[in-house]
Design an enzyme around this catalytic site. Structure first.
Site, PDB file in Angstrom:
ATOM      1  N   ASP A  33       0.848  -1.186   0.000  1.00 13.55           N
ATOM      2  CA  ASP A  33       0.000   0.000   0.000  1.00 13.55           C
ATOM      3  C   ASP A  33       0.889   1.242   0.000  1.00 13.55           C
ATOM      4  OD1 ASP A  33      -1.822   2.157   0.842  1.00 13.55           O
ATOM      5  OD2 ASP A  33      -3.212   0.541   1.354  1.00 13.55           O
ATOM      6  N   ILE A  34       0.588   2.216  -0.859  1.00 15.29           N
ATOM      7  CA  ILE A  34       1.426   3.419  -0.911  1.00 15.29           C
ATOM      8  C   ILE A  34       1.200   4.327   0.299  1.00 15.29           C
ATOM      9  CG2 ILE A  34       1.740   3.453  -3.431  1.00 15.29           C
ATOM     10  CD1 ILE A  34      -0.378   5.789  -3.434  1.00 15.29           C
ATOM     11  N   HIS A 103      -9.939  -5.066  -3.291  1.00 15.85           N
ATOM     12  CA  HIS A 103      -8.642  -5.453  -2.742  1.00 15.85           C
ATOM     13  C   HIS A 103      -8.791  -5.866  -1.291  1.00 15.85           C
ATOM     14  CE1 HIS A 103      -9.105  -1.067  -2.331  1.00 15.85           C
ATOM     15  NE2 HIS A 103      -8.333  -1.110  -1.260  1.00 15.85           N
ATOM     16  N   HIS A 105      -6.860  -6.088   2.272  1.00 17.43           N
ATOM     17  CA  HIS A 105      -5.740  -5.528   3.029  1.00 17.43           C
ATOM     18  C   HIS A 105      -5.154  -6.580   3.961  1.00 17.43           C
ATOM     19  CE1 HIS A 105      -6.519  -1.118   2.308  1.00 17.43           C
ATOM     20  NE2 HIS A 105      -7.721  -1.579   2.054  1.00 17.43           N
TER      21      HIS A 105
END
Ligand SMILES: [Zn+2]
Length: 111
Positions: A33-34, A103, A105
């Site tokens: 994750d950015i 998505h 996590h």
């Protein structure tokens, strides 16, 4: 493979946006994750564009199973399998979803 024009995850999957994959197979990719909220924060993303959990159909059962199995392997790969980790889906704006491409996590690494 279904793609959506202005979807950042579809662009990452197609290679239009460069990204380093921690894992990739014919159905899934995984990358960091950015905007991480934990020392380890990985996203497990289907290559097929699905907006959210709300948009899953009966034919996606295998895909979801596969995402969870990939998450298990990625927990080991990132070294959080023994200490523990959390898996979650955010669904739509009210659920905290920011990118409207499904998505999962994986977060952990605090201990
Ligand atoms: Zn997409």
């Amino acid at each position: 493979m279904e793609h959506s024009e202005n979807c950042i995850f579809c662009k990452i999957i197609s290679g239009d946006i460069a990204s380093e994959f921690l894992f990739q197979d014919e159905a899934l990719v995984a990358f960091k994750d950015i905007k991480p909220i934990a020392p380890v924060h990985v996203l497990i993303v289907p290559k097929k564009h699905v907006r959210s959990i709300n948009d899953l159909t009966a034919g996606d059962e295998a895909l979801i199973s596969r995402m969870i199995m990939a998450a298990k392997d990625l927990a080991k790969q990132t070294g959080v399998n023994k200490s523990g980790y959390r898996l979650f889906f955010n669904v739509e704006k009210g659920g905290g979803q920011e990118i409207f491409h499904l998505h999962l996590h994986l977060i952990g690494g605090w201990v």
